[in-house]
Design a protein around this motif. Structure first.
Motif, PDB file in Angstrom:
ATOM      1  N   ASP A 179     -25.092  -5.013 -27.475  1.00 12.48           N
ATOM      2  CA  ASP A 179     -24.105  -5.923 -26.906  1.00 12.48           C
ATOM      3  C   ASP A 179     -24.793  -7.167 -26.345  1.00 12.48           C
ATOM      4  O   ASP A 179     -25.652  -7.049 -25.467  1.00 12.48           O
ATOM      5  CB  ASP A 179     -23.338  -5.192 -25.802  1.00 12.48           C
ATOM      6  CG  ASP A 179     -22.242  -6.027 -25.199  1.00 12.48           C
ATOM      7  OD1 ASP A 179     -22.563  -6.991 -24.461  1.00 12.48           O
ATOM      8  OD2 ASP A 179     -21.063  -5.719 -25.441  1.00 12.48           O
ATOM      9  N   ALA A 230     -20.347   0.679 -20.049  1.00 14.87           N
ATOM     10  CA  ALA A 230     -18.878   0.699 -20.123  1.00 14.87           C
ATOM     11  C   ALA A 230     -18.359  -0.457 -19.262  1.00 14.87           C
ATOM     12  O   ALA A 230     -18.165  -0.309 -18.057  1.00 14.87           O
ATOM     13  CB  ALA A 230     -18.340   2.041 -19.644  1.00 14.87           C
ATOM     14  N   LYS A 231     -18.154  -1.613 -19.891  1.00 11.82           N
ATOM     15  CA  LYS A 231     -17.797  -2.818 -19.132  1.00 11.82           C
ATOM     16  C   LYS A 231     -16.490  -2.675 -18.364  1.00 11.82           C
ATOM     17  O   LYS A 231     -16.318  -3.298 -17.325  1.00 11.82           O
ATOM     18  CB  LYS A 231     -17.705  -4.014 -20.080  1.00 11.82           C
ATOM     19  CG  LYS A 231     -19.022  -4.419 -20.661  1.00 11.82           C
ATOM     20  CD  LYS A 231     -18.825  -5.736 -21.399  1.00 11.82           C
ATOM     21  CE  LYS A 231     -19.660  -5.809 -22.624  1.00 11.82           C
ATOM     22  NZ  LYS A 231     -19.444  -7.047 -23.356  1.00 11.82           N
ATOM     23  N   ASP A 232     -15.576  -1.845 -18.853  1.00 15.56           N
ATOM     24  CA  ASP A 232     -14.314  -1.653 -18.142  1.00 15.56           C
ATOM     25  C   ASP A 232     -14.509  -0.898 -16.828  1.00 15.56           C
ATOM     26  O   ASP A 232     -13.596  -0.799 -16.022  1.00 15.56           O
ATOM     27  CB  ASP A 232     -13.292  -0.928 -19.030  1.00 15.56           C
ATOM     28  CG  ASP A 232     -13.721   0.467 -19.445  1.00 15.56           C
ATOM     29  OD1 ASP A 232     -14.940   0.729 -19.579  1.00 15.56           O
ATOM     30  OD2 ASP A 232     -12.827   1.305 -19.660  1.00 15.56           O
ATOM     31  N   ARG A 233     -15.720  -0.394 -16.578  1.00 15.24           N
ATOM     32  CA  ARG A 233     -16.021   0.318 -15.335  1.00 15.24           C
ATOM     33  C   ARG A 233     -16.871  -0.520 -14.383  1.00 15.24           C
ATOM     34  O   ARG A 233     -17.225  -0.058 -13.298  1.00 15.24           O
ATOM     35  CB  ARG A 233     -16.759   1.627 -15.628  1.00 15.24           C
ATOM     36  CG  ARG A 233     -16.022   2.553 -16.568  1.00 15.24           C
ATOM     37  CD  ARG A 233     -14.687   3.028 -15.960  1.00 15.24           C
ATOM     38  NE  ARG A 233     -14.046   3.971 -16.826  1.00 15.24           N
ATOM     39  CZ  ARG A 233     -14.317   5.267 -16.864  1.00 15.24           C
ATOM     40  NH1 ARG A 233     -15.210   5.784 -16.066  1.00 15.24           N
ATOM     41  NH2 ARG A 233     -13.686   6.051 -17.708  1.00 15.24           N
ATOM     42  N   TRP A 234     -17.249  -1.727 -14.781  1.00 10.18           N
ATOM     43  CA  TRP A 234     -18.050  -2.587 -13.909  1.00 10.18           C
ATOM     44  C   TRP A 234     -17.291  -2.865 -12.613  1.00 10.18           C
ATOM     45  O   TRP A 234     -16.068  -3.032 -12.610  1.00 10.18           O
ATOM     46  CB  TRP A 234     -18.370  -3.904 -14.603  1.00 10.18           C
ATOM     47  CG  TRP A 234     -19.409  -3.797 -15.692  1.00 10.18           C
ATOM     48  CD1 TRP A 234     -20.057  -2.674 -16.115  1.00 10.18           C
ATOM     49  CD2 TRP A 234     -19.907  -4.861 -16.492  1.00 10.18           C
ATOM     50  NE1 TRP A 234     -20.924  -2.977 -17.131  1.00 10.18           N
ATOM     51  CE2 TRP A 234     -20.854  -4.316 -17.384  1.00 10.18           C
ATOM     52  CE3 TRP A 234     -19.651  -6.222 -16.555  1.00 10.18           C
ATOM     53  CZ2 TRP A 234     -21.544  -5.092 -18.315  1.00 10.18           C
ATOM     54  CZ3 TRP A 234     -20.334  -6.991 -17.484  1.00 10.18           C
ATOM     55  CH2 TRP A 234     -21.274  -6.422 -18.347  1.00 10.18           C
ATOM     56  N   GLN A 249     -16.748  -0.920 -10.050  1.00 16.63           N
ATOM     57  CA  GLN A 249     -15.972   0.190  -9.498  1.00 16.63           C
ATOM     58  C   GLN A 249     -16.814   1.214  -8.741  1.00 16.63           C
ATOM     59  O   GLN A 249     -16.333   2.290  -8.404  1.00 16.63           O
ATOM     60  CB  GLN A 249     -15.189   0.879 -10.622  1.00 16.63           C
ATOM     61  CG  GLN A 249     -14.172  -0.035 -11.275  1.00 16.63           C
ATOM     62  CD  GLN A 249     -13.434   0.658 -12.407  1.00 16.63           C
ATOM     63  OE1 GLN A 249     -13.237   1.866 -12.393  1.00 16.63           O
ATOM     64  NE2 GLN A 249     -13.021  -0.126 -13.393  1.00 16.63           N
ATOM     65  N   ARG A 300     -22.947   5.468 -28.043  1.00 17.88           N
ATOM     66  CA  ARG A 300     -22.568   4.590 -26.922  1.00 17.88           C
ATOM     67  C   ARG A 300     -23.811   4.005 -26.240  1.00 17.88           C
ATOM     68  O   ARG A 300     -23.810   2.837 -25.860  1.00 17.88           O
ATOM     69  CB  ARG A 300     -21.691   5.344 -25.935  1.00 17.88           C
ATOM     70  CG  ARG A 300     -20.342   5.691 -26.616  1.00 17.88           C
ATOM     71  CD  ARG A 300     -19.260   6.095 -25.710  1.00 17.88           C
ATOM     72  NE  ARG A 300     -18.886   5.015 -24.804  1.00 17.88           N
ATOM     73  CZ  ARG A 300     -18.172   5.211 -23.711  1.00 17.88           C
ATOM     74  NH1 ARG A 300     -17.744   6.413 -23.411  1.00 17.88           N
ATOM     75  NH2 ARG A 300     -17.868   4.214 -22.924  1.00 17.88           N
TER      76      ARG A 300
END
Length: 191
Positions: A34, A100-104, A106, A27
Motif C-alpha cells: 500500500d 487496517a486503515k478503517d481501524r486507524w 481507534q 493481509r
C-alpha cells in the motif's frame, strides 16, 4: 485467541512462529504494498511476490534478534503487525504497523504496544524498548505516549544510522521506555 499470547484490551498478538493463515499472510503482505502505508513507514511499496515476502519475514524471525506478532482484534481479524527487532539481552527496537486503515485512530495500536511492552518486560526480560517515528506522525507519537513512551531526542531523519537520509525538513522522534518506568506506570494504573 490462545491464552498465552500477549494481549491487552481488544487485541491479542499472534506470534509469527505459530503459523499465519493464508489470509493473514495476504493481509500482512498487502500492508507493505500500500503506497500510503509505505510512506508512513518511510519506504516504497513492496514489489516482491508473496511467496518471497513469506520467506524473507520468516528468515528474519529465525535469526533470533527479532520477534514478530500479528495484531488481531476482538473478533480475531488481522489489523497489522508489531515487532521487537535489533534485540539483544537488555533492549530492543519496537516497530508497529496497523494496516487496517478503517481501524486507524481507534486505540488498537496503543493496545498492541501495551501488550508487547508487557511481554517484553515480564516474559522476555528486556530492560529498555526504543523506537523512532517521523516527527510529522503525531498520531503515532500520541499512541506511544499513551503506552508510556517518552521522547528522548528529535534528529534529522536517518541520523540514528550515522548519516542523513532525509531532507532537512524530515525529522525523526526517538522515544523509549524502561522496565522501571513501565512498572511505575503499572502501579499508578493499579495493576
Amino acid at each position: 485467541m490462545v491464552k498465552d499470547w500477549p494481549s491487552c484490551g481488544r487485541v491479542s498478538l499472534k506470534p509469527f512462529t505459530e503459523g499465519l493463515t493464508e489470509e493473514e499472510w495476504r493481509r500482512f503482505y498487502e500492508c507493505f504494498r500500500d503506497p500510503e502505508i509505505a510512506e508512513w513507514n518511510g519506504s516504497k511499496p513492496l514489489k516482491m511476490p508473496l511467496w518471497l515476502f513469506k520467506r524473507v519475514v520468516m528468515g528474519e524471525v529465525g535469526r533470533g534478534d527479532r520477534v514478530g506478532y500479528g495484531i488481531l482484534d476482538e473478533r480475531g481479524e488481522w489489523l497489522g503487525t508489531v515487532e521487537l527487532y535489533e534485540m539483544n539481552r537488555t533492549e530492543a527496537t519496537l516497530g508497529i504497523l496497523i494496516g487496517a486503515k478503517d481501524r486507524w485512530g481507534q486505540g488498537y495500536g496503543t493496545e498492541a504496544v501495551r501488550a508487547v511492552l508487557e511481554h517484553a518486560f515480564t516474559r522476555i526480560g528486556l530492560s529498555r524498548i526504543k523506537l523512532k517515528t517521523f516527527r510529522h506522525n503525531l498520531r503515532a507519537q500520541r499512541s506511544f505516549q499513551k503506552a508510556g513512551f517518552r521522547t528522548v531526542a528529535v534528529v534529522p531523519a536517518g541520523m540514528r544510522l550515522g548519516f542523513n537520509l532525509g531532507s532537512a525538513r524530515l525529522e525523526d522522534v526517538l522515544m523509549e521506555i524502561t522496565r522501571e518506568e513501565w512498572l511505575a506506570q503499572q502501579q499508578e494504573r493499579g495493576r
